[in-house]
Each structure stands twice: as structure tokens, then as C-alpha cells.
Design a protein around this motif. Structure first.
Motif, mmCIF file in Angstrom:
data_model
loop_
_atom_site.group_PDB
_atom_site.id
_atom_site.type_symbol
_atom_site.label_atom_id
_atom_site.label_comp_id
_atom_site.label_asym_id
_atom_site.label_seq_id
_atom_site.Cartn_x
_atom_site.Cartn_y
_atom_site.Cartn_z
ATOM 1 N N UNK A 1 0.690 -1.069 0.429
ATOM 2 C CA UNK A 1 -0.193 -0.066 0.258
ATOM 3 C C UNK A 1 1.093 1.018 0.009
ATOM 4 N N UNK A 2 2.191 1.678 0.621
ATOM 5 C CA UNK A 2 2.905 2.244 0.570
ATOM 6 C C UNK A 2 4.022 2.372 -1.158
ATOM 7 N N UNK A 3 4.907 1.858 -0.561
ATOM 8 C CA UNK A 3 6.540 1.390 -0.529
ATOM 9 C C UNK A 3 5.967 1.159 -2.190
ATOM 10 N N UNK A 4 6.236 0.104 -2.317
ATOM 11 C CA UNK A 4 5.537 -0.574 -3.363
ATOM 12 C C UNK A 4 4.896 0.385 -5.209
ATOM 13 N N UNK A 5 3.804 1.037 -4.337
ATOM 14 C CA UNK A 5 3.684 2.150 -5.170
ATOM 15 C C UNK A 5 3.781 2.906 -5.410
ATOM 16 N N UNK A 6 4.749 3.463 -5.051
ATOM 17 C CA UNK A 6 5.494 5.083 -4.625
ATOM 18 C C UNK A 6 6.525 5.077 -5.594
ATOM 19 N N UNK A 7 7.828 3.967 -5.435
ATOM 20 C CA UNK A 7 8.361 3.294 -6.721
ATOM 21 C C UNK A 7 8.041 2.514 -7.863
ATOM 22 N N UNK A 8 7.052 1.546 -7.675
ATOM 23 C CA UNK A 8 6.407 1.695 -9.130
ATOM 24 C C UNK A 8 5.986 3.440 -9.686
ATOM 25 N N UNK A 9 5.577 3.743 -8.808
ATOM 26 C CA UNK A 9 5.192 5.260 -9.891
ATOM 27 C C UNK A 9 7.002 5.440 -11.149
ATOM 28 N N UNK A 10 7.555 5.821 -9.766
ATOM 29 C CA UNK A 10 8.637 6.415 -9.932
ATOM 30 C C UNK A 10 9.097 5.212 -11.379
ATOM 31 N N UNK A 11 8.720 4.931 -11.922
ATOM 32 C CA UNK A 11 10.015 3.908 -12.359
ATOM 33 C C UNK A 11 9.266 4.284 -13.606
ATOM 34 N N UNK A 12 10.371 3.502 -14.644
ATOM 35 C CA UNK A 12 10.031 3.798 -16.473
ATOM 36 C C UNK A 12 9.127 2.510 -16.553
ATOM 37 N N UNK A 13 8.453 2.498 -17.912
ATOM 38 C CA UNK A 13 8.597 0.896 -18.072
ATOM 39 C C UNK A 13 9.360 -0.247 -18.572
ATOM 40 N N UNK A 14 10.228 0.302 -19.050
ATOM 41 C CA UNK A 14 11.651 -0.708 -19.028
ATOM 42 C C UNK A 14 12.287 -0.654 -17.554
ATOM 43 N N UNK A 15 11.955 -0.030 -16.782
ATOM 44 C CA UNK A 15 12.716 -0.370 -15.352
ATOM 45 C C UNK A 15 11.859 -1.068 -14.262
ATOM 46 N N UNK A 16 10.926 -0.702 -15.086
ATOM 47 C CA UNK A 16 9.374 -1.706 -14.714
ATOM 48 C C UNK A 16 9.763 -3.064 -15.374
ATOM 49 N N UNK A 17 9.816 -3.147 -16.245
ATOM 50 C CA UNK A 17 10.583 -4.600 -17.098
ATOM 51 C C UNK A 17 11.264 -5.620 -16.588
ATOM 52 N N UNK A 18 12.096 -4.880 -16.106
ATOM 53 C CA UNK A 18 13.176 -5.437 -15.778
ATOM 54 C C UNK A 18 13.214 -5.810 -13.926
ATOM 55 N N UNK A 19 12.847 -4.782 -13.795
ATOM 56 C CA UNK A 19 12.573 -5.892 -11.959
ATOM 57 C C UNK A 19 11.785 -6.743 -12.165
ATOM 58 N N UNK A 20 10.645 -7.168 -12.516
ATOM 59 C CA UNK A 20 9.810 -8.311 -12.599
ATOM 60 C C UNK A 20 10.871 -8.966 -13.067
ATOM 61 N N UNK A 21 11.276 -8.875 -14.272
ATOM 62 C CA UNK A 21 11.906 -10.033 -14.858
ATOM 63 C C UNK A 21 13.249 -10.809 -14.111
ATOM 64 N N UNK A 22 14.218 -9.507 -13.071
ATOM 65 C CA UNK A 22 15.167 -9.889 -11.918
ATOM 66 C C UNK A 22 13.774 -10.558 -10.654
ATOM 67 N N UNK A 23 13.506 -10.338 -10.283
ATOM 68 C CA UNK A 23 12.266 -10.955 -9.569
ATOM 69 C C UNK A 23 11.788 -12.799 -10.218
ATOM 70 N N UNK A 24 10.902 -12.697 -11.487
ATOM 71 C CA UNK A 24 11.141 -14.128 -12.294
ATOM 72 C C UNK A 24 12.071 -14.892 -11.782
ATOM 73 N N UNK A 25 13.362 -14.321 -12.438
ATOM 74 C CA UNK A 25 14.910 -14.753 -12.385
ATOM 75 C C UNK A 25 14.445 -15.467 -11.411
#
Ligand SMILES: [Fe+2]
Ligand SMILES: [Fe+2]
Length: 235
Positions: free
Chosen positions: A205-229
Motif C-alpha cells: 500500500x505504501x512503498x511499492x506503489x510509490x517506487x513503481x510510480x517512479x519507474x519507466x516502463x523499461x525499468x519496471x519490466x527489468x525488475x519483473x524479469x529479475x524477480x522472476x529469475x
């Protein structure tokens, strides 16, 4: 007001993990080796049944079967990991994957809280399942998301959240130490669930939405890929 994290009662279940291992040892016949003559030694190249590491005549098929078994085991484990993490990756972005894992952990807590002191085996199994789920989850956050948070100048929150992971491990330690028939087991699980629930709430509710809001689409995809890996190797 009930929040999304606190009010959620997911019934997802996790596959239990089956592991198998085994080892065999052989010992050499010491007395025969010490009394071996030079003639014996000269013949030793044509005789391999006295060696501690001799495979014998049936070594080929045995070795082939062992290698085939290992390959099948590796493939099965790889498939299981792919299946488990694949199911999670269908959830979408990294924050949705992690939120689904929070649901999974909270659902295990609810099953634990529905047990009584006679169900010691079930309690132990559920604790093992919870430990595995929280371990995998914490690894993804500690190896990917929290470092990314620090990189985005969110170190205070990252350090706070990582500190709470330490207390989550402490609860696991205490539950393992107290024994599943302890009169205080349920109370300990209740306190533990409260910590995980409020921790998940802060992330979702706090940390992840704020952090995600500041990510570019590419950065967001990168974090998703790393979490999946990371989740794949921890599954
Ligand atoms: Fe966390
Ligand atoms: Fe989390």
C-alpha cells in the motif's frame, strides 16, 4: 478500515516439495591390499574387482541408468520450478507477483490457526510450507526489490523492511523451538501473522506503489524479469 492486505483470505495452495537424496559408500578390503605381492600388483591392471572404486562388468548399464535418472530428476525439478514460477509470472508485474505471494503466505497462516494441539504433524508440515514460501519471497525482495529501492533513494524503507524480515525468521526459529504441541503455539502464530500482514501492507500500500510510480516502463519490466529469475531458482 480493513485494507486489501489485511482483509484478504486467499485459498491458493502450494505444491508440497518432494526431495530425495541418497548416497552409498564402499570400503576397500584393507587386509588384502596390504598383503598384495608384486605379482599381484602386476596382475592388478587386468583385475578390477579388488578396487574400492571398481564398477565391475555391469558398470556401463548402471552408470547409464544413474545418469538417466539424474537427467530425469533435473528435468523434473526444472519443470517444477518453471511451472511454479510460470504460474506466478502470469500474475503480471513484480509487485503483483509479490502481492500474490503475500496472499499465499497469509492463507497458510489461516490454515495453521485452524489447527488444534493434537494436529502436531499438520502443524509441522504447514510450518515447513510457510518457511519455504517466506524464504523464496524474502530472497526475491532482498536480492532485487530492496536493492532497487536503495538505488532509487528509498534506503530508509528498504532497511526497515529488511529488518522486519529478520524478525520473520525469528518467529520461524521460535516456532521450531517451542514444538507444535505447545499451548502457546497458536498465540505465537497469531503474532507472527500480524507481523507478516502489516509488513505486506506497508509494501503493497505504501512503498511499492510509490517506487513503481517512479519507474519507466523499461525499468519496471527489468525488475519483473529479475524477480522472476530469482524466484525461479528459489522455487
Ligand atoms: Fe518483505
Ligand atoms: Fe513482501
Amino acid at each position: 478500515m480493513a485494507t486489501r492486505t489485511q482483509g484478504r483470505a486467499s485459498s491458493r495452495s502450494n505444491n508440497s516439495e518432494t526431495k530425495s537424496s541418497g548416497s552409498r559408500g564402499r570400503s576397500a578390503d584393507k587386509s588384502s591390499s596390504t598383503e598384495r605381492t608384486s605379482t599381484d600388483r602386476s596382475n592388478s591392471s587386468s583385475r578390477n574387482d579388488g578396487s574400492a572404486f571398481s564398477w565391475g562388468d555391469s558398470a556401463g548399464p548402471l552408470l547409464g541408468a544413474a545418469l538417466a535418472g539424474a537427467a530425469i530428476g533435473f528435468a523434473a525439478n526444472y519443470g517444477r520450478k518453471a511451472l511454479m514460477q510460470g504460474m506466478e509470472s502470469m500474475a503480471g508485474d513484480w509487485d503483483e507477483i509479490l502481492a500474490a505471494e503475500h496472499d499465499l503466505a497469509l492463507a497458510i497462516f489461516d490454515k495453521m490457526l485452524a489447527t488444534d494441539s493434537t494436529q502436531t504433524f499438520k502443524r509441522r508440515m504447514l510450518l515447513m510450507k510457510l518457511t519455504h514460501a517466506l524464504d523464496k519471497h524474502a530472497h526475491q525482495e532482498e536480492m532485487v526489490v530492496y536493492p532497487a529501492l536503495r538505488e532509487a533513494n528509498e534506503a530508509v524503507d528498504a532497511d526497515h523492511l529488511e529488518g522486519e524480515h529478520g524478525y520473520i525468521k525469528t518467529f520461524i526459529y521460535e516456532l521450531n523451538e517451542m514444538g507444535s504441541d505447545s499451548p502457546s503455539w497458536l498465540e505465537k502464530v497469531r503474532e507472527f501473522r500480524q507481523l507478516v500482514s502489516s509488513h505486506a501492507h506497508m509494501e503493497e500500500e505504501e512503498v511499492y506503489p510509490r517506487f513503481k510510480h517512479g519507474l519507466s516502463e523499461e525499468q519496471n519490466a527489468r525488475v519483473t524479469s529479475l524477480v522472476n529469475r530469482d524466484g525461479f531458482w528459489m522455487a
